[in-house]
Motif scaffolding. Structure first.
Motif, PDB file in Angstrom:
ATOM      1  N   ALA A   1       0.847  -1.200   0.000  1.00 54.78           N
ATOM      2  CA  ALA A   1       0.000   0.000   0.000  1.00 54.78           C
ATOM      3  C   ALA A   1       0.881   1.248   0.000  1.00 54.78           C
ATOM      4  O   ALA A   1       1.993   1.247   0.525  1.00 54.78           O
ATOM      5  N   TYR A   2       0.349   2.291  -0.591  1.00 54.46           N
ATOM      6  CA  TYR A   2       1.001   3.596  -0.615  1.00 54.46           C
ATOM      7  C   TYR A   2       0.376   4.471   0.470  1.00 54.46           C
ATOM      8  O   TYR A   2      -0.762   4.268   0.856  1.00 54.46           O
ATOM      9  N   PHE A   3       1.110   5.490   0.906  1.00 57.51           N
ATOM     10  CA  PHE A   3       0.577   6.449   1.856  1.00 57.51           C
ATOM     11  C   PHE A   3       0.046   7.656   1.085  1.00 57.51           C
ATOM     12  O   PHE A   3       0.670   8.122   0.132  1.00 57.51           O
ATOM     13  N   GLY A   4      -1.129   8.145   1.497  1.00 55.10           N
ATOM     14  CA  GLY A   4      -1.685   9.335   0.867  1.00 55.10           C
ATOM     15  C   GLY A   4      -2.484  10.158   1.860  1.00 55.10           C
ATOM     16  O   GLY A   4      -2.691   9.761   3.007  1.00 55.10           O
ATOM     17  N   TRP A   5      -2.932  11.333   1.384  1.00 54.48           N
ATOM     18  CA  TRP A   5      -3.787  12.222   2.161  1.00 54.48           C
ATOM     19  C   TRP A   5      -5.072  12.424   1.393  1.00 54.48           C
ATOM     20  O   TRP A   5      -5.043  12.738   0.191  1.00 54.48           O
ATOM     21  N   LEU A   6      -6.214  12.255   2.042  1.00 57.82           N
ATOM     22  CA  LEU A   6      -7.501  12.480   1.394  1.00 57.82           C
ATOM     23  C   LEU A   6      -7.575  13.926   0.912  1.00 57.82           C
ATOM     24  O   LEU A   6      -7.303  14.854   1.668  1.00 57.82           O
ATOM     25  N   SER A   7      -7.945  14.103  -0.351  1.00 58.97           N
ATOM     26  CA  SER A   7      -7.933  15.431  -0.969  1.00 58.97           C
ATOM     27  C   SER A   7      -9.291  15.830  -1.528  1.00 58.97           C
ATOM     28  O   SER A   7      -9.369  16.700  -2.392  1.00 58.97           O
ATOM     29  N   SER A   8     -10.349  15.193  -1.070  1.00 56.92           N
ATOM     30  CA  SER A   8     -11.706  15.498  -1.518  1.00 56.92           C
ATOM     31  C   SER A   8     -12.623  15.613  -0.304  1.00 56.92           C
ATOM     32  O   SER A   8     -12.490  14.840   0.640  1.00 56.92           O
TER      33      SER A   8
ATOM     34  N   LEU B   1      -7.023  13.758   5.767  1.00 59.15           N
ATOM     35  CA  LEU B   1      -7.002  12.544   6.585  1.00 59.15           C
ATOM     36  C   LEU B   1      -5.976  11.585   5.980  1.00 59.15           C
ATOM     37  O   LEU B   1      -5.907  11.428   4.755  1.00 59.15           O
ATOM     38  N   PRO B   2      -5.178  10.921   6.802  1.00 58.66           N
ATOM     39  CA  PRO B   2      -4.202   9.967   6.270  1.00 58.66           C
ATOM     40  C   PRO B   2      -4.899   8.708   5.747  1.00 58.66           C
ATOM     41  O   PRO B   2      -5.877   8.240   6.319  1.00 58.66           O
ATOM     42  N   LEU B   3      -4.346   8.202   4.624  1.00 61.65           N
ATOM     43  CA  LEU B   3      -4.937   7.048   3.945  1.00 61.65           C
ATOM     44  C   LEU B   3      -3.898   5.977   3.647  1.00 61.65           C
ATOM     45  O   LEU B   3      -2.733   6.278   3.415  1.00 61.65           O
ATOM     46  N   SER B   4      -4.376   4.771   3.560  1.00 66.80           N
ATOM     47  CA  SER B   4      -3.653   3.689   2.934  1.00 66.80           C
ATOM     48  C   SER B   4      -4.269   3.534   1.542  1.00 66.80           C
ATOM     49  O   SER B   4      -5.493   3.423   1.413  1.00 66.80           O
ATOM     50  N   VAL B   5      -3.436   3.568   0.511  1.00 69.94           N
ATOM     51  CA  VAL B   5      -3.893   3.492  -0.882  1.00 69.94           C
ATOM     52  C   VAL B   5      -3.443   2.152  -1.443  1.00 69.94           C
ATOM     53  O   VAL B   5      -2.248   1.934  -1.669  1.00 69.94           O
TER      54      VAL B   5
ATOM     55  N   THR C   1      -6.732   5.842   7.877  1.00 68.45           N
ATOM     56  CA  THR C   1      -5.871   5.280   8.924  1.00 68.45           C
ATOM     57  C   THR C   1      -5.958   6.033  10.249  1.00 68.45           C
ATOM     58  O   THR C   1      -5.379   5.573  11.234  1.00 68.45           O
ATOM     59  N   GLN C   2      -6.674   7.142  10.286  1.00 71.41           N
ATOM     60  CA  GLN C   2      -6.914   7.836  11.564  1.00 71.41           C
ATOM     61  C   GLN C   2      -8.132   7.183  12.200  1.00 71.41           C
ATOM     62  O   GLN C   2      -9.270   7.541  11.924  1.00 71.41           O
ATOM     63  N   SER C   3      -7.899   6.219  13.055  1.00 70.78           N
ATOM     64  CA  SER C   3      -8.934   5.297  13.511  1.00 70.78           C
ATOM     65  C   SER C   3     -10.088   5.923  14.281  1.00 70.78           C
ATOM     66  O   SER C   3     -11.166   5.340  14.351  1.00 70.78           O
ATOM     67  N   ASP C   4      -9.913   7.112  14.854  1.00 74.61           N
ATOM     68  CA  ASP C   4     -10.978   7.708  15.648  1.00 74.61           C
ATOM     69  C   ASP C   4     -11.899   8.638  14.845  1.00 74.61           C
ATOM     70  O   ASP C   4     -12.867   9.162  15.391  1.00 74.61           O
ATOM     71  N   HIS C   5     -11.631   8.850  13.584  1.00 80.63           N
ATOM     72  CA  HIS C   5     -12.476   9.730  12.764  1.00 80.63           C
ATOM     73  C   HIS C   5     -13.791   9.001  12.436  1.00 80.63           C
ATOM     74  O   HIS C   5     -13.790   7.794  12.187  1.00 80.63           O
ATOM     75  N   PRO C   6     -14.937   9.705  12.425  1.00 80.17           N
ATOM     76  CA  PRO C   6     -16.222   9.049  12.122  1.00 80.17           C
ATOM     77  C   PRO C   6     -16.230   8.288  10.790  1.00 80.17           C
ATOM     78  O   PRO C   6     -16.847   7.225  10.695  1.00 80.17           O
ATOM     79  N   LEU C   7     -15.542   8.791   9.788  1.00 77.21           N
ATOM     80  CA  LEU C   7     -15.480   8.084   8.502  1.00 77.21           C
ATOM     81  C   LEU C   7     -14.730   6.762   8.644  1.00 77.21           C
ATOM     82  O   LEU C   7     -15.149   5.735   8.099  1.00 77.21           O
ATOM     83  N   ALA C   8     -13.641   6.767   9.401  1.00 76.08           N
ATOM     84  CA  ALA C   8     -12.883   5.533   9.633  1.00 76.08           C
ATOM     85  C   ALA C   8     -13.714   4.525  10.420  1.00 76.08           C
ATOM     86  O   ALA C   8     -13.691   3.322  10.132  1.00 76.08           O
ATOM     87  N   ILE C   9     -14.464   5.009  11.383  1.00 78.74           N
ATOM     88  CA  ILE C   9     -15.314   4.124  12.190  1.00 78.74           C
ATOM     89  C   ILE C   9     -16.378   3.481  11.311  1.00 78.74           C
ATOM     90  O   ILE C   9     -16.600   2.266  11.372  1.00 78.74           O
ATOM     91  N   ASP C  10     -17.025   4.283  10.446  1.00 72.05           N
ATOM     92  CA  ASP C  10     -18.035   3.722   9.536  1.00 72.05           C
ATOM     93  C   ASP C  10     -17.412   2.783   8.518  1.00 72.05           C
ATOM     94  O   ASP C  10     -18.008   1.773   8.138  1.00 72.05           O
ATOM     95  N   GLN C  11     -16.205   3.085   8.065  1.00 69.07           N
ATOM     96  CA  GLN C  11     -15.529   2.197   7.115  1.00 69.07           C
ATOM     97  C   GLN C  11     -15.216   0.854   7.774  1.00 69.07           C
ATOM     98  O   GLN C  11     -15.361  -0.193   7.163  1.00 69.07           O
ATOM     99  N   ARG C  12     -14.839   0.903   9.011  1.00 61.36           N
ATOM    100  CA  ARG C  12     -14.479  -0.313   9.752  1.00 61.36           C
ATOM    101  C   ARG C  12     -15.709  -1.112  10.180  1.00 61.36           C
ATOM    102  O   ARG C  12     -15.761  -2.329  10.048  1.00 61.36           O
ATOM    103  N   ASN C  13     -16.748  -0.422  10.712  1.00 65.07           N
ATOM    104  CA  ASN C  13     -17.898  -1.097  11.313  1.00 65.07           C
ATOM    105  C   ASN C  13     -19.103  -1.234  10.392  1.00 65.07           C
ATOM    106  O   ASN C  13     -20.006  -2.003  10.689  1.00 65.07           O
ATOM    107  N   GLY C  14     -19.142  -0.445   9.323  1.00 64.93           N
ATOM    108  CA  GLY C  14     -20.291  -0.470   8.421  1.00 64.93           C
ATOM    109  C   GLY C  14     -21.370   0.516   8.864  1.00 64.93           C
ATOM    110  O   GLY C  14     -21.306   1.088   9.962  1.00 64.93           O
ATOM    111  N   ILE C  15     -22.334   0.712   7.979  1.00 67.59           N
ATOM    112  CA  ILE C  15     -23.454   1.611   8.241  1.00 67.59           C
ATOM    113  C   ILE C  15     -24.752   0.846   8.031  1.00 67.59           C
ATOM    114  O   ILE C  15     -24.783  -0.167   7.330  1.00 67.59           O
ATOM    115  N   THR C  16     -25.819   1.327   8.634  1.00 67.85           N
ATOM    116  CA  THR C  16     -27.129   0.697   8.453  1.00 67.85           C
ATOM    117  C   THR C  16     -27.719   1.103   7.105  1.00 67.85           C
ATOM    118  O   THR C  16     -27.295   2.095   6.497  1.00 67.85           O
ATOM    119  N   VAL C  17     -28.716   0.366   6.667  1.00 71.64           N
ATOM    120  CA  VAL C  17     -29.426   0.715   5.429  1.00 71.64           C
ATOM    121  C   VAL C  17     -30.048   2.095   5.580  1.00 71.64           C
ATOM    122  O   VAL C  17     -29.993   2.917   4.655  1.00 71.64           O
TER     123      VAL C  17
END
Length: 166
Positions: free
Chosen positions: A102-109, A120-124, A138-154
């Motif tokens: 994986a490459y290291f990147g920064w979210l730009s959008s 936000l730091p990313l693994s690409v 890769t910033q594990s406490d951000h709400p987007l990271a939490i949703d990416q890890r745990n999923g979202i409801t319908v």
């Protein structure tokens, strides 16, 4: 749950289902005035280079939708170092590119409705040819990271789709 009827800006067709992928325009608008675009920006559907000094790649941030086999995807951009950008570009058509580290990147959008996502730091992670890279926050406490890890409801998927499309 929600009645959706929407027209795709890309294909022009009307759809009745809830969309599960939202694209973000290339990152150049934050850096370059429109009247300087042709001179300063090299843009393809997957890559963007500004002033031969800033390098970006398009990828997906996927959020699993609980209870379904689907994910909500945000098609967004990450900055990369020049070295990583050209290394990834050199391997773009290789059948085994998914095995690359994986490459290291920064979210730009921006990603609506998540706050404070720029830089936000990313693994690409590249995937097999034909699939764009997968971005993992890769910033594990951000709400987007939490949703990416745990999923979202319908329900959350539908709420997010309405918010993005409004």
């Amino acid at each position: 749950m929600f009645g959706f009827r929407w027209k795709c800006r890309i294909c022009g067709k009307k759809h009745d289902s809830v969309p599960n992928c939202f694209g973000i325009e290339a990152p150049w608008r934050a850096f370059v005035p429109d009247d300087e675009f042709d001179r300063r920006v090299k843009l393809s559907k997957d890559q963007c280079v500004i002033d031969e000094a800033y390098f970006f790649i398009r990828g997906h941030i996927e959020l699993p939708i609980k209870g379904t086999p689907n994910s909500l995807a945000f098609s967004v951009w990450s900055s990369l170092s020049e070295k990583s950008f050209y290394q990834m570009s050199d391997r773009w058509d290789e059948a085994d590119r998914a095995e690359d580290a994986a490459y290291f990147g920064w979210l730009s959008s921006p990603i609506s409705p998540y706050p404070d996502v720029l830089r936000l730091p990313l693994s690409v992670q590249t995937r097999e040819p034909g699939l764009i890279p997968l971005f993992t926050i890769t910033q594990s406490d951000h709400p987007l990271a939490i949703d990416q890890r745990n999923g979202i409801t319908v329900r959350r998927w539908h709420e997010m789709a309405l918010a993005v499309m409004s």
